[in-house]
Design a protein around this motif. Structure first.
Motif, PDB file in Angstrom:
ATOM      1  N   LEU A  78      15.224  10.156 -61.578  1.00  0.00           N
ATOM      2  CA  LEU A  78      13.936  10.081 -62.287  1.00  0.00           C
ATOM      3  C   LEU A  78      13.034   9.007 -61.677  1.00  0.00           C
ATOM      4  N   ARG A  79      13.003   9.020 -60.387  1.00  0.00           N
ATOM      5  CA  ARG A  79      12.221   8.001 -59.668  1.00  0.00           C
ATOM      6  C   ARG A  79      10.723   8.155 -59.886  1.00  0.00           C
ATOM      7  N   PRO A  80       9.984   7.039 -59.733  1.00  0.00           N
ATOM      8  CA  PRO A  80       8.538   7.068 -60.005  1.00  0.00           C
ATOM      9  C   PRO A  80       7.643   7.392 -58.810  1.00  0.00           C
ATOM     10  N   GLU A  81       8.155   7.310 -57.587  1.00  0.00           N
ATOM     11  CA  GLU A  81       7.260   7.253 -56.428  1.00  0.00           C
ATOM     12  C   GLU A  81       6.254   8.398 -56.359  1.00  0.00           C
ATOM     13  N   PHE A  82       6.706   9.610 -56.623  1.00  0.00           N
ATOM     14  CA  PHE A  82       5.794  10.747 -56.492  1.00  0.00           C
ATOM     15  C   PHE A  82       4.682  10.663 -57.557  1.00  0.00           C
TER      16      PHE A  82
ATOM     17  N   SER B 296       9.679   1.294 -66.731  1.00  0.00           N
ATOM     18  CA  SER B 296       8.708   0.352 -66.169  1.00  0.00           C
ATOM     19  C   SER B 296       7.775   1.025 -65.167  1.00  0.00           C
ATOM     20  N   GLU B 297       8.195   2.158 -64.614  1.00  0.00           N
ATOM     21  CA  GLU B 297       7.322   2.792 -63.609  1.00  0.00           C
ATOM     22  C   GLU B 297       7.025   4.255 -63.910  1.00  0.00           C
ATOM     23  N   THR B 298       8.090   5.071 -64.008  1.00  0.00           N
ATOM     24  CA  THR B 298       7.884   6.521 -64.091  1.00  0.00           C
ATOM     25  C   THR B 298       6.969   6.876 -65.262  1.00  0.00           C
TER      26      THR B 298
ATOM     27  N   THR C 215       2.885  -4.387 -58.484  1.00  0.00           N
ATOM     28  CA  THR C 215       3.993  -4.702 -57.580  1.00  0.00           C
ATOM     29  C   THR C 215       4.765  -3.418 -57.320  1.00  0.00           C
ATOM     30  N   THR C 216       5.794  -3.514 -56.499  1.00  0.00           N
ATOM     31  CA  THR C 216       6.561  -2.316 -56.192  1.00  0.00           C
ATOM     32  C   THR C 216       7.303  -1.787 -57.411  1.00  0.00           C
ATOM     33  N   GLU C 217       7.450  -2.615 -58.428  1.00  0.00           N
ATOM     34  CA  GLU C 217       8.098  -2.184 -59.665  1.00  0.00           C
ATOM     35  C   GLU C 217       7.029  -1.919 -60.735  1.00  0.00           C
ATOM     36  N   ALA C 218       5.798  -1.775 -60.291  1.00  0.00           N
ATOM     37  CA  ALA C 218       4.643  -1.500 -61.163  1.00  0.00           C
ATOM     38  C   ALA C 218       4.369  -2.618 -62.159  1.00  0.00           C
TER      39      ALA C 218
HETATM   40  C1  DMJ Z   1      12.005   0.809 -57.879  1.00  0.00           C
HETATM   41  O1  DMJ Z   1      12.886  -0.157 -58.302  1.00  0.00           O
HETATM   42  C2  DMJ Z   1      10.969   0.244 -56.974  1.00  0.00           C
HETATM   43  O2  DMJ Z   1       9.878   1.095 -56.945  1.00  0.00           O
HETATM   44  C3  DMJ Z   1      11.487   0.015 -55.598  1.00  0.00           C
HETATM   45  O3  DMJ Z   1      10.529  -0.460 -54.716  1.00  0.00           O
HETATM   46  C4  DMJ Z   1      12.080   1.281 -55.040  1.00  0.00           C
HETATM   47  N1  DMJ Z   1      13.013   1.859 -55.919  1.00  0.00           N
HETATM   48  C5  DMJ Z   1      12.786   1.932 -57.310  1.00  0.00           C
HETATM   49  C6  DMJ Z   1      12.290   3.243 -57.812  1.00  0.00           C
HETATM   50  O4  DMJ Z   1      12.700   4.347 -57.153  1.00  0.00           O
END
Ligand code: DMJ
Length: 801
Positions: free
Chosen positions: A398-402, A460-462, A486-489
C-alpha cells in the motif's frame, strides 16, 4: 533445401531477429496532433465525496491502530494487534524500522492537523509526550528513524506552534516534541562517526555503535545516507544546535564525491568506511530514490544552490541513461549504456512527482501514465515489474509513491484525469485492502492474498496524499505551498531557511553554473498532459490506431540486417537503442510521431510497434536459453527422465553445457530457510535442498543452503497455482555479491507440486538433476537417437532374412 523449407528457414531467421530486436519494446509515442481525448471532469460534489471517503479511510485505519495496537509501532491488521520489536516474531532486517517508539502515531500526527482534527491532534501529542521514549537497547535503521520519527516529531512540533498562533489552542505546549526529536537526533549521531562522514545504516538507540552486533557494520544504501538533510537541518535551525545539519551536509558532500565522474550516476550500495561502491546499479528506485528527492528539496528548503546544481547533474544523467521513453531502467554507473536489470520497482513511482516539482512536466506525465496502466493491469502496482509489465515481485504494501505523483501532477496541471486516477486508487484500496481492522498489505497482487502488515506510511502518506488530492487548497488549515513535503510526507515550512545557520555560508561555487537546465514550468494555458498521455494509453494492452494505407513493412517481415528495412523503420519514427552488452544484440525500440517522416508513416510506425509488442508476448529465445530443468526418473521407468522447468538466478553460477548437479531431494526445516541454520542441517549435506519463497530474500536462502553444505538449492514458489506454463519465468535477483557457489533455481508451485508428489510416493529419497533445460532436451534427443540406432541394428538381420 526445398522452397517451402527455405521459406520457413528465412521466416525462422526473421523471427529470431525479431525476438532479439524486440526483447523489450516501448511505444513511446509523442503526439503533437491536435486530437486529444477529453478527460472526464469531476464535479465538485464528487470530489468532496471522495475527500470525505479519504477521511473515513484515515479514521478506519487510525482507530484500528489506536484501539488495538497503540503504543506498538505498527498495527497488524489481520491479527488486529500491535507489532512490537522483540515480542512479535521477527521478520529479519525489515524490523529495523521498529524501535518500540509508537511509530505509527508519531508518523501520523501531522495528518491529523491536515484533516482539521485539532482535538485528536492535541490528544495524540499528549500521548506521545507521555508514552514515547527512546532509551531502548534496540538496533534501528538510521534512515527510517529519521524520516518517520524525527520528521514526524518535527512536523508535529511546527504544527502545534502554528495552532497555538492561528487556532488559539494547545497553549500548554512548550516544545516538548522538539526536545524529543533533539534527543532522538543525538541517538542517531554515533552512526555518523565514519571516515567518510557517510552514516552507518543502523545504530543502537541506547548503545550507539558500541553494540557488538554492529561491529561488522559497513554497508549502506545511497538513499539511506542521503535522506537525512531536511530533517537534520530543520532540527538544527529549530534547536539552534548546528551539529545535526553539519553532519547531514557532510554526508551529502561525501556522497556527491562518489558519483561516477564520467556518467554522473550513483550506485545503490556503498561502504561507509572506504567509500567504495558495493552495488553499481543506478536507477531512481529502491536504494537511491530519496537521495535525488533530498538534493532537490534541500535546495527548495534551504536555498542552497549547490544542491540544485548537484540535482541537475544527476537528473541530466538519469534522463540520458536511465530513462527510456516512459520507463526508467537501471544501468551500471560505470557502464551507463548497459542495462543492469530488466525490471522496475514500484518505489520509482515517486519520480514523476519530483519531476513536476523540478519543472519537467512532460516526462512526468509519460511515466505516470505508464505506471497507471501497470496499476490497471495488476490492480495494484506490484513491488517490481518487468519491462513487458509482467510481475517480477507481486507484493504491494500500500505504498504512497504513485498517489503522491498523482497529487503533484494534479496540482501542476489541474487536469481532472489525475482526480480520476486518484479515485481509481482510492476505490482499489477500499475494495482489495480494507479489512475489518485497518488496511492490509497485499502479499501477491495475483492472488490478492493479504499480509498481516500495515506500514506507518499508509496513514502518514498514502491516505494523506489521497485526502490532499481531493481537497481544495483553501479548505486546508495551512497553505501547503509554504511547506516542503519530506520523503515521508511530513511538512517542513520554507520559513526554516530564514532561521539561518551560522555554520553555513551559501556562497556561489563553480558547481552552480554546471548545467543550464530548464527550470520553468510550461505555461498553464499550453499544458499538454492529455496529448502526452494519449499515445501511451494503450502502452500495455494496446490497440494503436490502424491505417489502411498502402504497402508497409510489417514486424514479421522486418530484418535488422536489411538496410532498406532499417530506413523504412526510421522513416516511421522508430529509433533503435542498444540495450545491455552490445554483443548480445538486444535492442529497444522507440516510436515518436515527432520523428516520423509523415503523418502516414507515423501511423505505420505505431502499427509496426503494436505488432512487435504482440510478438514479444512469446518468450524470447534468450529466456528459453536460460531456462533450467529439475530432472528425475520414476521408479516405474528408471531409464526415462522427466524434466520440470525452473528459473535461473542472477547470483549463482550458471550450469552450462553438459554440467549438472545431482543429489537427493530434501526439504529445508523450517521450509522458508530464513533462520541462522536449519534443523536438518546435517542431513542436508550434499543434497539438493528445497526452500519455500518468502520471509527473506532468495540470496539469503541460498547462503544458508551453501552454509549447511547442500549441493544445490531449489526455491519453490509460495503462491498456490502458479506455473511457468501460464506466467513468464524470471531470474531471481541477488544483492550484487558473488559469494553463492552452488546452483540455485526457482520453481513455480505447479511444477514443484509434481516433484513433491513423486517425492512423497517414494520410499527411497528422490534423486534429481539440476541442469539447463536446453541441455536436458539435447541429452534426451541423443538418448533417443542411440535407442533408435540400437533398435535398427537389432532389426536389421530380421529384415535381411
Ligand atoms: C516511505 O517510508 C518513504 O516514502 C520512503 O522514502 C520510501 N518508502 C516508503 C514508502 O513506500
Amino acid at each position: 533445401m526445398s522452397a517451402t523449407s527455405s521459406e520457413s528457414f528465412v521466416r525462422g531467421q526473421r523471427l529470431m531477429l525479431i525476438f532479439l530486436v524486440a526483447l523489450c519494446i516501448v511505444v513511446a509515442c509523442v503526439l503533437s496532433t491536435e486530437t486529444t481525448m477529453p478527460t472526464q471532469n469531476m464535479s465538485n460534489k464528487e470530489r468532496a465525496e471522495l475527500r470525505e471517503e479519504a477521511r473515513a479511510m484515515f479514521y478506519h485505519a487510525y482507530n484500528a491502530y489506536m484501539q488495538n495496537a497503540y503504543p506498538a509501532d505498527e498495527l497488524m491488521p489481520l491479527s488486529c494487534k500491535g507489532r512490537y520489536r522483540g515480542v512479535t516474531p521477527s521478520r529479519g532486517d525489515m524490523d529495523d524500522i521498529l524501535g518500540n517508539f509508537s511509530m505509527t502515531l508519531v508518523d501520523t500526527l501531522d495528518t491529523l492537523v491536515l484533516l482539521g482534527d485539532f482535538a485528536e491532534f492535541e490528544h495524540a501529542v499528549k500521548l506521545v509526550i507521555r508514552d514515547v521514549q527512546f532509551d531502548s537497547d534496540i538496533i534501528v535503521s538510521v534512515f527510517e528513524t529519521n524520516i518517520r520519527m524525527v520528521g514526524g516529531l518535527l512536523s508535529a512540533h511546527i504544527l502545534a506552534e502554528y495552532l497555538q498562533k492561528h487556532a488559539d489552542t494547545m497553549h500548554w505546549y512548550k516544545g516538548e516534541l522538539l526536545e524529543m526529536s533533539r534527543e532522538l537526533g543525538y541517538r542517531l549521531l554515533p552512526a555518523f562517526n565514519t571516515s567518510t562522514g557517510i552514516p552507518h545504516a543502523r545504530v543502537n538507540l541506547r548503545l550507539g555503535m558500541k553494540d557488538p552486533m554492529l561491529k561488522k557494520s559497513r554497508e549502506t544504501c545511497t538513499a539511506c545516507a542521503g535522506t537525512i538533510l531536511l530533517e537534520f537541518a530543520a532540527l538544527s535551525r529549530l534547536t539552534g544546535d548546528p551539529i545535526f545539519e553539519v553532519r547531514a551536509h557532510a554526508a551529502m558532500d561525501a556522497l556527491w564525491k562518489l558519483r561516477h565522474r564520467g556518467s554522473d550516476l550513483m550506485g545503490t550500495v556503498l561502504n561507509v568506511h572506504s567509500g567504495d561502491w558495493v552495488r553499481r546499479d543506478s536507477g531512481v528506485g529502491a536504494g537511491i530514490d530519496s537521495y535525488y528527492e533530498y538534493l532537490f528539496k534541500s535546495y527548495v528548503l534551504l536555498g542552497d544552490d549547490k544542491y540544485l546544481a548537484r540535482f541537475n547533474r544527476h537528473y541530466n544523467a538519469v534522463m540520458k541513461y536511465v530513462s527510456e521513453g516512459p520507463m526508467l531502467l537501471d544501468v551500471l554507473m560505470h557502464r551507463p549504456h548497459a542495462k543492469s536489470k530488466n525490471f522496475m520497482d514500484s518505489l520509482l513511482a515517486f519520480w514523476p512527482g519530483l519531476q513536476v516539482l523540478s519543472g519537467d512536466l512532460k516526462p512526468a506525465v509519460q511515466t505516470h501514465e505508464m505506471l497507471y496502466q501497470v496499476m490497471q493491469m495488476h490492480t495494484f502496482i506490484p513491488e517490481a515489474f518487468t519491462v513487458d509489465f509482467q510481475i517480477h515481485w507481486g507484493q504491494h504494501p500500500l505504498r504512497p509513491e504513485f498517489i503522491e505523483s498523482t497529487y503533484f501532477l494534479y496540482r501542476a496541471t489541474g487536469d481532472h484525469h489525475y482526480l480520476q486516477v486518484g479515485k481509481k486508487a482510492l476505490k482499489t484500496l477500499q475494495q482489495y485492502a480494507k479489512v475489518s481492522c485497518g488496511y492490509a498489505a497485499v502479499n501477491d497482487v495475483r492472488t490478492g492474498k493479504h499480509e498481516d502488515r500495515m506500514d506507518s506510511f499508509v496513514l502518514s502518506e498514502t491516505i494523506k496524499y489521497l485526502y490532499l488530492l481531493f481537497s481544495d487548497p483553501q479548505d486546508l488549515i495551512i497553505n501547503v505551498d509554504e511547506f516542503v513535503f519530506t520523503t515521508e510526507a511530513h511538512l517542513l515550512p520554507l520559513s526554516i531557511a530564514q532561521l539561518g545557520n551560522a555554520t553555513f555560508s551559501f556562497r556561489q561555487t563553480d558547481e552552480h553554473n554546471v548545467l543550464d537546465f530548464m527550470r520553468t514550468c510550461p505555461s498553464s494555458n499550453k499544458l499538454f498532459p492529455e496529448k502526452v498521455r494519449k499515445p501511451l494509453r494503450n502502452f500495455i494492452t494496446g490497440s494503436c490506431p490502424r491505417t489502411t494505407a498502402g504497402k508497409r513493412l510489417s514486424a514479421l517481415d522486418f530484418q535488422a540486417s536489411n538496410a532498406d528495412h532499417l530506413r523504412a523503420v526510421y522513416d516511421m519514427g522508430i529509433t533503435m537503442v542498444s540495450v545491455g552488452d552490445r554483443s548480445q544484440g538486444k535492442v529497444r525500440l522507440f516510436h515518436s510521431f515527432y520523428n516520423a517522416k509523415s503523418h502516414e508513416e507515423g501511423e505505420m510506425g505505431l502499427q509496426f510497434m503494436q505488432e512487435m509488442l504482440e510478438l514479444t508476448k512469446m518468450q524470447s529465445i534468450n529466456q528459453l536459453a536460460q531456462l533450467q530443468a529439475v530432472a528425475y526418473a520414476t521408479d516405474e521407468k528408471p531409464q526415462d527422465w522427466i524434466a520440470l522447468m525452473a528459473g535461473p538466478s542472477h547470483f549463482s553460477p550458471e550450469l552450462t553445457g553438459d554440467q549438472f548437479v545431482q543429489g537427493d531431494l530434501i526439504l529445508a526445516k523450517p521450509l522458508r530457510a530464513c533462520d541462522e541454520t536449519l534443523e536438518n542441517a546435517e542431513e542436508a549435506k550434499g543434497k539438493v535442498l528445497v526452500a519455500e519463497r518468502g520471509d527473506c530474500t532468495f540470496v539469503s536462502k541460498a547462503r544458508l543452503a551453501q552454509k549447511v553444505g547442500a549441493a544445490a538449492l531449489i526455491v519453490c514458489d509460495n503462491v498456490p497455482g502458479s506455473s511457468g506454463e501460464t506466467q513468464p519465468m524470471f531470474a531471481m535477483s541477488g544483492d550484487g555479491k558473488d559469494d553463492v557457489l552452488i546452483p540455485v533455481v526457482f520453481m513455480y508451485s505447479m511444477e514443484f507440486g509434481k516433484l513433491s508428489a513423486v517425492m512423497q510416493r517414494r520410499k527411497q529419497p528422490l534423486r534429481v538433476r539440476v541442469m539447463q533445460m536446453v541441455e536436458f532436451k539435447r541429452w534426451q534427443l541423443a538418448k533417443e537417437q542411440r535407442q533408435n540406432q540400437t533398435a535398427s541394428v537389432a532389426q536389421k538381420p530380421d529384415k535381411e532374412l
